[in-house]
Design an enzyme around this catalytic site. Structure first.
Site, mmCIF file in Angstrom:
data_model
loop_
_atom_site.group_PDB
_atom_site.id
_atom_site.type_symbol
_atom_site.label_atom_id
_atom_site.label_comp_id
_atom_site.label_asym_id
_atom_site.label_seq_id
_atom_site.Cartn_x
_atom_site.Cartn_y
_atom_site.Cartn_z
ATOM 1 N N SER A 43 -3.191 -9.133 7.153
ATOM 2 C CA SER A 43 -2.271 -8.019 7.384
ATOM 3 C C SER A 43 -1.719 -8.102 8.799
ATOM 4 O O SER A 43 -2.386 -8.611 9.712
ATOM 5 C CB SER A 43 -2.992 -6.680 7.173
ATOM 6 N N ASP A 52 0.811 -1.219 0.000
ATOM 7 C CA ASP A 52 0.000 0.000 0.000
ATOM 8 C C ASP A 52 0.845 1.270 0.000
ATOM 9 O O ASP A 52 0.674 2.146 -0.855
ATOM 10 C CB ASP A 52 -0.941 0.016 1.206
ATOM 11 N N ASP A 81 -7.061 3.700 12.215
ATOM 12 C CA ASP A 81 -5.776 4.403 12.144
ATOM 13 C C ASP A 81 -5.891 5.765 11.472
ATOM 14 O O ASP A 81 -5.187 6.713 11.847
ATOM 15 C CB ASP A 81 -4.741 3.547 11.427
ATOM 16 N N ARG A 124 0.136 4.940 17.154
ATOM 17 C CA ARG A 124 -0.205 5.919 16.113
ATOM 18 C C ARG A 124 0.043 7.373 16.513
ATOM 19 O O ARG A 124 0.559 8.152 15.705
ATOM 20 C CB ARG A 124 -1.650 5.727 15.656
#
Length: 411
Positions: A180, A15, A124, A95
């Site tokens: 993932s 990505d 996220d 994050r």
């Protein structure tokens, strides 16, 4: 004129590799790739060369592990944060640190925007952007997955792989691991792919290869192992008597927990954006630390202070999960948490055995437990008169008796 600069949160996966190239073409901008080293280990190998080959004008790979452990993980564990009774917030807490550093780089480089590869369906995106809003409201945020143009160009992974091949972007996309992963110092998470079926059993023998940080409890040693954690003001400062930094504490506990199959969680959780999602987590060191901290508190925290703090755990955990780390209400709660931890000092002994963390003793120089008062034998201190309980119970029972009388009269 100098080109616009954009700071991209870059992992080197399919990505963000595609997004790096797409941003450069779409915005005719210089792309500064940023990767935070927060404990991904060998996932960082070759990232700088790959980012430059993909088109980045500059690459930052910053070691933030000490800051992550000391200023994010430890304060959160002081609060006893646990989302929906199971999740130790490993991805959530990382994050805001990543976004904070992106803002710092954007300021230093004169960038006008930051960008991320978070999906438009996940949490996220919220965490990155709420942090940016709190710290740098003047810096724009680019979220390609929320761009209709981007989604039309890349409706699926096949199109992204074809784009990567066309532009000679080296990526690894394999059907062997159709899920993932996100790894850091606190945990590793797994989602999507076959895990989107909540009936799928990730603990089955044939799925052992998915896990990274821990052995399965069945394969853990048959002999239990004892470990002692020393706390000062709510923070673990030593393991088995050896003084350690927060980072070293996490590394050591991850090693111990992984060896004994500790910290695996499989849950369906409620995302902030409104949907339920299934996630599988490995948090070996965090699970040991969480358990030890709670046991230390049980001996040293005042009852009503503990109950007040506990009443706020759900709120605190939700703030972290939803991305409000830098919000004023989280900072206010943290001040209360810090005050509550002043006397959370002492040693906790635990037994680790096949996925279990078992309490095996606790002691403290500021213990609130008084065996003379708690004993079932005669109290030599005479601090507690059992006869006093009669009036205590009578007063607390009064409203119940009155309520019962009203109910009886209605029949």
């Amino acid at each position: 004129m100098a080109k616009e600069k954009i700071v991209l949160a870059y992992s080197g996966g399919l990505d963000t590799s595609v997004i790096l190239k797409w941003l450069k073409e779409t915005y005719d901008a210089e792309i500064i790739a940023f990767t935070a080293d927060i404990g991904q280990k060998d996932e960082l190998d070759g990232l700088e060369a790959k980012a430059l080959a993909t088109g980045a004008s500059k690459v930052y790979i910053d070691d933030l592990r000490d800051e992550f452990a000391q200023d994010f993980i430890f304060p959160m564990f002081q609060a006893g944060a646990l989302y929906e009774g199971q999740y130790l917030l490993g991805t959530s807490i990382a994050r805001p640190l990543i976004a904070k550093r992106m803002v710092d780089i954007a300021r230093a480089e004169g960038a006008t925007a930051i960008a991320h590869g978070a999906t438009g369906k996940g949490n996220d995106q919220v965490r990155f952007e709420l942090t940016a809003a709190a710290l740098a409201p003047d810096i724009a945020v680019i979220a390609p997955w929320r761009s209709e143009e981007f989604r039309e160009q890349f409706p699926g992974r096949a199109e992204m792989i074809a784009y990567a091949e066309k532009h000679n972007i080296p990526v690894q996309a394999s059907a062997a691991k159709p899920y993932s992963m996100d790894r850091n110092l606190l945990h590793i998470s797994f989602e999507s792919g076959m895990l989107e079926d909540p009936w799928f059993d990730p603990s089955a023998d044939e799925n052992k290869g998915m896990y990274v940080l821990s052995v399965s409890p069945e394969d853990a040693p048959d002999q239990a192992e004892y470990v002692e954690l020393t706390f000062e003001a709510g923070n673990c400062v030593a393991i088995n008597g050896e003084q350690l930094s927060p980072l070293a504490v996490m590394d050591k506990l991850n090693e111990l927990g992984g060896k004994h199959g500790i910290g695996r969680v499989d849950m369906v959780e409620n995302r902030f954006v409104g949907m339920k999602s299934r996630g599988v987590y490995e948090t070996p060191g965090g699970t040991i630390l969480f358990t030890a901290h709670r046991k230390m508190e049980s001996l040293t925290m005042d009852r009503d202070v503990m109950h007040l703090r506990d009443s706020l755990i759900s709120k605190y955990a939700t703030l972290v999960y939803n991305g409000f780390w830098f919000a004023p209400e989280r900072l206010a709660l943290q001040a209360l948490v810090k005050e509550s931890q002043n006397n959370v000092t002492g040693v906790v002994r635990l037994k680790l055995y096949k996925g279990n963390v078992i309490g095996a003793g606790v002691k403290s120089p500021v213990s609130l437990y008084n065996p003379d008062i708690a004993t079932m034998e005669a109290d030599p201190s005479k601090a507690y008169d059992q006869g006093d309980a009669t009036g205590f119970i009578r007063l607390n029972a009064l409203r119940l008796k009155v309520s019962s009388g009203v109910e009886q009269s209605k029949k």
